[in-house]
Design an enzyme around this catalytic site. Sequence first.
Site, mmCIF file in Angstrom:
data_model
loop_
_atom_site.group_PDB
_atom_site.id
_atom_site.type_symbol
_atom_site.label_atom_id
_atom_site.label_comp_id
_atom_site.label_asym_id
_atom_site.label_seq_id
_atom_site.Cartn_x
_atom_site.Cartn_y
_atom_site.Cartn_z
ATOM 1 N N CYS A 124 -0.050 -1.460 -0.617
ATOM 2 C CA CYS A 124 0.039 -0.198 0.338
ATOM 3 C C CYS A 124 0.436 1.364 -0.185
ATOM 4 N N PRO A 128 -4.979 8.364 -3.991
ATOM 5 C CA PRO A 128 -5.608 9.024 -4.481
ATOM 6 C C PRO A 128 -4.717 10.581 -5.499
ATOM 7 N N ASP A 240 13.161 -2.631 -7.025
ATOM 8 C CA ASP A 240 14.807 -3.029 -7.701
ATOM 9 C C ASP A 240 14.152 -4.303 -7.585
ATOM 10 N N ARG A 268 -4.734 -18.887 -41.785
ATOM 11 C CA ARG A 268 -5.957 -17.317 -42.540
ATOM 12 C C ARG A 268 -5.168 -17.908 -43.637
ATOM 13 N N GLN A 279 5.448 -11.810 -46.894
ATOM 14 C CA GLN A 279 6.649 -11.005 -46.053
ATOM 15 C C GLN A 279 5.934 -9.977 -45.155
ATOM 16 N N GLU A 363 3.567 -0.243 -10.857
ATOM 17 C CA GLU A 363 5.308 -0.421 -10.406
ATOM 18 C C GLU A 363 5.988 0.361 -11.271
HETATM 19 N N1 CO8 Z 1 16.798 2.035 -3.926
HETATM 20 C C1 CO8 Z 1 17.331 2.886 -2.777
HETATM 21 N N2 CO8 Z 1 17.296 3.598 -2.686
HETATM 22 C C2 CO8 Z 1 16.502 4.509 -3.268
HETATM 23 C C3 CO8 Z 1 16.594 4.181 -5.075
HETATM 24 C C4 CO8 Z 1 16.170 2.095 -4.979
HETATM 25 N N3 CO8 Z 1 15.921 1.279 -6.149
HETATM 26 N N4 CO8 Z 1 15.691 5.245 -5.443
HETATM 27 C C5 CO8 Z 1 16.011 5.838 -4.834
HETATM 28 N N5 CO8 Z 1 16.621 5.751 -3.484
HETATM 29 C C6 CO8 Z 1 16.530 6.722 -2.445
HETATM 30 C C7 CO8 Z 1 17.439 7.840 -3.051
HETATM 31 O O1 CO8 Z 1 18.989 7.455 -2.783
HETATM 32 C C8 CO8 Z 1 17.530 9.287 -2.336
HETATM 33 O O2 CO8 Z 1 17.987 8.968 -1.336
HETATM 34 P P1 CO8 Z 1 19.248 10.004 0.034
HETATM 35 O O3 CO8 Z 1 17.628 10.567 0.097
HETATM 36 O O4 CO8 Z 1 19.650 9.531 1.231
HETATM 37 O O5 CO8 Z 1 19.734 11.161 -1.175
HETATM 38 C C9 CO8 Z 1 16.090 9.300 -1.655
HETATM 39 O O6 CO8 Z 1 15.691 7.212 -2.291
HETATM 40 C C10 CO8 Z 1 15.630 9.638 -2.687
HETATM 41 O O7 CO8 Z 1 15.563 9.253 -4.166
HETATM 42 P P2 CO8 Z 1 14.615 10.508 -5.634
HETATM 43 O O8 CO8 Z 1 15.612 11.898 -5.248
HETATM 44 O O9 CO8 Z 1 15.163 9.715 -6.900
HETATM 45 O O10 CO8 Z 1 13.137 10.716 -4.987
HETATM 46 P P3 CO8 Z 1 12.472 11.271 -5.952
HETATM 47 O O11 CO8 Z 1 10.820 11.397 -5.091
HETATM 48 O O12 CO8 Z 1 12.756 12.329 -6.844
HETATM 49 O O13 CO8 Z 1 11.521 9.702 -6.831
HETATM 50 C C11 CO8 Z 1 10.924 7.833 -7.506
HETATM 51 C C12 CO8 Z 1 11.509 8.429 -6.867
HETATM 52 C C13 CO8 Z 1 12.349 6.785 -8.170
HETATM 53 C C14 CO8 Z 1 10.715 8.593 -9.123
HETATM 54 C C15 CO8 Z 1 10.109 7.096 -7.518
HETATM 55 O O14 CO8 Z 1 8.969 8.397 -6.898
HETATM 56 C C16 CO8 Z 1 9.311 6.439 -7.885
HETATM 57 O O15 CO8 Z 1 9.778 5.484 -7.897
HETATM 58 N N6 CO8 Z 1 7.743 6.909 -8.579
HETATM 59 C C17 CO8 Z 1 7.454 5.581 -8.907
HETATM 60 C C18 CO8 Z 1 6.057 4.654 -8.259
HETATM 61 C C19 CO8 Z 1 5.896 3.736 -8.400
HETATM 62 O O16 CO8 Z 1 6.585 2.405 -8.520
HETATM 63 N N7 CO8 Z 1 4.709 3.218 -8.000
HETATM 64 C C20 CO8 Z 1 4.404 2.067 -8.087
HETATM 65 C C21 CO8 Z 1 3.550 1.229 -6.400
HETATM 66 S S1 CO8 Z 1 2.811 -0.261 -6.646
HETATM 67 C C22 CO8 Z 1 2.308 -1.200 -8.342
HETATM 68 O O17 CO8 Z 1 2.402 -0.192 -8.606
HETATM 69 C C23 CO8 Z 1 1.874 -2.375 -8.284
HETATM 70 C C24 CO8 Z 1 1.748 -3.073 -9.017
HETATM 71 C C25 CO8 Z 1 1.306 -4.540 -8.748
HETATM 72 C C26 CO8 Z 1 1.773 -5.570 -8.772
HETATM 73 C C27 CO8 Z 1 2.431 -6.032 -9.735
HETATM 74 C C28 CO8 Z 1 3.121 -7.280 -9.252
HETATM 75 C C29 CO8 Z 1 4.166 -7.119 -8.390
HETATM 76 P P1 FAD Z 2 0.611 9.687 -11.787
HETATM 77 O O1 FAD Z 2 1.690 9.847 -11.087
HETATM 78 O O2 FAD Z 2 -0.772 11.079 -11.551
HETATM 79 O O3 FAD Z 2 1.121 10.152 -13.304
HETATM 80 C C1 FAD Z 2 -0.057 10.544 -14.732
HETATM 81 C C2 FAD Z 2 0.998 10.959 -16.029
HETATM 82 O O4 FAD Z 2 1.683 11.591 -15.673
HETATM 83 C C3 FAD Z 2 1.509 9.129 -16.350
HETATM 84 O O5 FAD Z 2 1.551 9.476 -17.405
HETATM 85 C C4 FAD Z 2 3.436 9.358 -15.745
HETATM 86 O O6 FAD Z 2 4.190 9.014 -16.797
HETATM 87 C C5 FAD Z 2 3.030 11.425 -16.019
HETATM 88 N N1 FAD Z 2 4.224 11.624 -14.860
HETATM 89 C C6 FAD Z 2 4.355 12.241 -13.779
HETATM 90 N N2 FAD Z 2 5.501 12.107 -12.908
HETATM 91 C C7 FAD Z 2 6.098 12.433 -14.311
HETATM 92 C C8 FAD Z 2 7.306 13.380 -14.550
HETATM 93 N N3 FAD Z 2 7.892 13.303 -13.789
HETATM 94 N N4 FAD Z 2 7.789 12.861 -15.493
HETATM 95 C C9 FAD Z 2 7.314 12.415 -17.181
HETATM 96 N N5 FAD Z 2 5.937 12.076 -17.009
HETATM 97 C C10 FAD Z 2 5.558 12.331 -15.694
HETATM 98 N N6 FAD Z 2 0.377 1.074 -6.194
HETATM 99 C C11 FAD Z 2 -0.064 0.733 -5.067
HETATM 100 O O7 FAD Z 2 0.471 0.818 -3.821
HETATM 101 N N7 FAD Z 2 0.078 -0.478 -4.796
HETATM 102 C C12 FAD Z 2 -0.828 -1.450 -5.851
HETATM 103 O O8 FAD Z 2 -0.679 -2.602 -5.265
HETATM 104 C C13 FAD Z 2 -0.798 -0.742 -6.986
HETATM 105 N N8 FAD Z 2 -1.529 -1.693 -8.622
HETATM 106 C C14 FAD Z 2 -2.133 -1.540 -8.920
HETATM 107 C C15 FAD Z 2 -2.884 -1.833 -10.062
HETATM 108 C C16 FAD Z 2 -3.094 -1.442 -10.706
HETATM 109 C C17 FAD Z 2 -4.309 -2.167 -12.100
HETATM 110 C C18 FAD Z 2 -3.372 0.301 -11.420
HETATM 111 C C19 FAD Z 2 -3.939 0.992 -12.483
HETATM 112 C C20 FAD Z 2 -2.737 0.920 -10.193
HETATM 113 C C21 FAD Z 2 -1.545 0.110 -9.125
HETATM 114 N N9 FAD Z 2 -0.807 0.633 -8.302
HETATM 115 C C22 FAD Z 2 0.116 0.523 -6.906
HETATM 116 C C23 FAD Z 2 -0.630 2.292 -8.849
HETATM 117 C C24 FAD Z 2 -0.051 2.669 -9.727
HETATM 118 O O9 FAD Z 2 1.449 2.466 -9.109
HETATM 119 C C25 FAD Z 2 0.419 3.944 -9.967
HETATM 120 O O10 FAD Z 2 -0.957 4.151 -10.853
HETATM 121 C C26 FAD Z 2 0.660 3.786 -10.781
HETATM 122 O O11 FAD Z 2 2.568 4.296 -10.389
HETATM 123 C C27 FAD Z 2 1.780 5.483 -11.572
HETATM 124 O O12 FAD Z 2 0.356 6.709 -10.401
HETATM 125 P P2 FAD Z 2 -0.909 7.431 -10.843
HETATM 126 O O13 FAD Z 2 -2.310 6.583 -11.354
HETATM 127 O O14 FAD Z 2 -0.701 8.661 -9.390
HETATM 128 O O15 FAD Z 2 0.132 9.093 -12.475
#
Ligand code: CO8
Ligand code: FAD
Length: 380
Positions: A124, A128, A240, A268, A279, A363
């Site tokens: 989690c 929103p 990661d 088909r 091709q 992700e």
């Molecule tokens: N490992 C360890 N530390 C890290 C990492 C990492 N990978 N990345 C960043 N950090 C550290 C940095 O080194 C930094 O450390 P320090 O404070 O010591 O300098 C600190 O974290 C802050 O890093 P940033 O300045 O890069 O932080 P930002 O706020 O600018 O943003 C990201 C970082 C990378 C943009 C981050 O906000 C991000 O990854 N956003 C995407 C969110 C995301 O992926 N959400 C997914 C939610 S879960 C989901 O979608 C589940 C899907 C359903 C399940 C599917 C099956 C698995």
């Molecule tokens: P936003 O962050 O609002 O982004 C909207 C658009 O703006 C996107 O196209 C994005 O790429 C773009 N954008 C935003 N910032 C930038 C930037 N700096 N540069 C360029 N483009 C940018 N989350 C969990 O925590 N746990 C879960 O289990 C989980 N499961 C999910 C399952 C489903 C089916 C879905 C739909 C989502 C799930 N999520 C989960 C959430 C998911 O990880 C987020 O929807 C995703 O990370 C994008 O966040 P957002 O929807 O708030 O879009």
Amino acid sequence: MAMFDLNETQKQLFEMAKDFSNKEVWPKAKELDETAKFPIELLKKTHELGMLNAFVPEEVGGLGLGTFDHCLISEALAMGCAGFCTAALANDLAAVPVILSENKQVWKEFLAPMVDDCLMASYCVTEPGAGSDVAGIKTTAKKVKDKYIINGSKMWITNANYANWFFVLAKTDPAAGHKGMTGFVVPAKTPGVTIGRKEDNMGQRCSDTRGVTFDNVEIPEKYLLGKEGDGFKLAMGAFDRTRPAVAAECVGLSQRAMMCAIDYAKQRSAFGKLISENQGVSFILAEMARDIEASRLLVWKAACEVDEGRKNTYFASLAKMFAADACMRITTDAVQIFGGYGYNKEYPVEMLMRDAKIFQIYEGTSQIQRMIVGRILLGH
Ligand code: CO8
Ligand code: FAD
């Protein structure tokens, strides 16, 4: 060489997973899409085969598999049904921050039971108002004596209705940005936890996605992971390991779409010959194969790096970015090869195309993966 071939144990694991996926999952994929019913029976079978919760450490009775082996399972399961595979992987995503925290008490209480029973968990983080910008979340955890009180709303949480526990990221020091974020385990039955309605999603429809609200949810201090302020890094550290697995899921789904497209192209006819004899059609198939092979190599590279103890954030994002974008192209092209039939629900490829889209969003979106790689390249 390990990098380009699997060892005997890995071959067996991959073959077992593919066999299960082809025989037991793929035949149910259409029904799961239509009914959007959570695939609990398939998850139970996956658990019986030892392929669910495979990250759980040996110390608490689990298999303690590495990311590479985990990616093999993901690719195979996604060939059967991506929504079902996402439900399975969401458990691992929840477990990894717990594993990384080294909180052995929590391992025993929450991870060990997942070895014996098919229990589910959720990660989690998203809210929103904040998805890509994890540091922008608003949920708070306030310490009161030896307890924490959690308040806030999470959104898009996979497995939420079936989870026995949640990994929850909250702010213990809201003024400190990402350094004020802390991870907790919250048992799902804790008073004040409310699970929202099942979201009506475009694809991967059997996977369960919901909002979860925390209203004065009281949890004991022992459920804190690491120490206050460790949460952001635990949440990122999980990606990661799980972004390579999601990329592997893309490879499995892409492989299925290519197999469907090849079968169809070979039966088909148009203009008096099979469409595969053009091709133009064979080039589309060749590009599918190219992107599948390249995606798999990036998955293996990203997984090997982390299994070898090296920081793999760069390769994990490259793999997720490349494989997700490739999967969207491949499934769209599969629809193209089917022509009008591809656009129809009687045939499987429109489902595969809908299932693929989420890979460019969850992700970390494809833009966020580019941002991560760009920052690393530029040394920011
Ligand atoms: N490992 C360890 N530390 C890290 C990492 C990492 N990978 N990345 C960043 N950090 C550290 C940095 O080194 C930094 O450390 P320090 O404070 O010591 O300098 C600190 O974290 C802050 O890093 P940033 O300045 O890069 O932080 P930002 O706020 O600018 O943003 C990201 C970082 C990378 C943009 C981050 O906000 C991000 O990854 N956003 C995407 C969110 C995301 O992926 N959400 C997914 C939610 S879960 C989901 O979608 C589940 C899907 C359903 C399940 C599917 C099956 C698995
Ligand atoms: P936003 O962050 O609002 O982004 C909207 C658009 O703006 C996107 O196209 C994005 O790429 C773009 N954008 C935003 N910032 C930038 C930037 N700096 N540069 C360029 N483009 C940018 N989350 C969990 O925590 N746990 C879960 O289990 C989980 N499961 C999910 C399952 C489903 C089916 C879905 C739909 C989502 C799930 N999520 C989960 C959430 C998911 O990880 C987020 O929807 C995703 O990370 C994008 O966040 P957002 O929807 O708030 O879009």
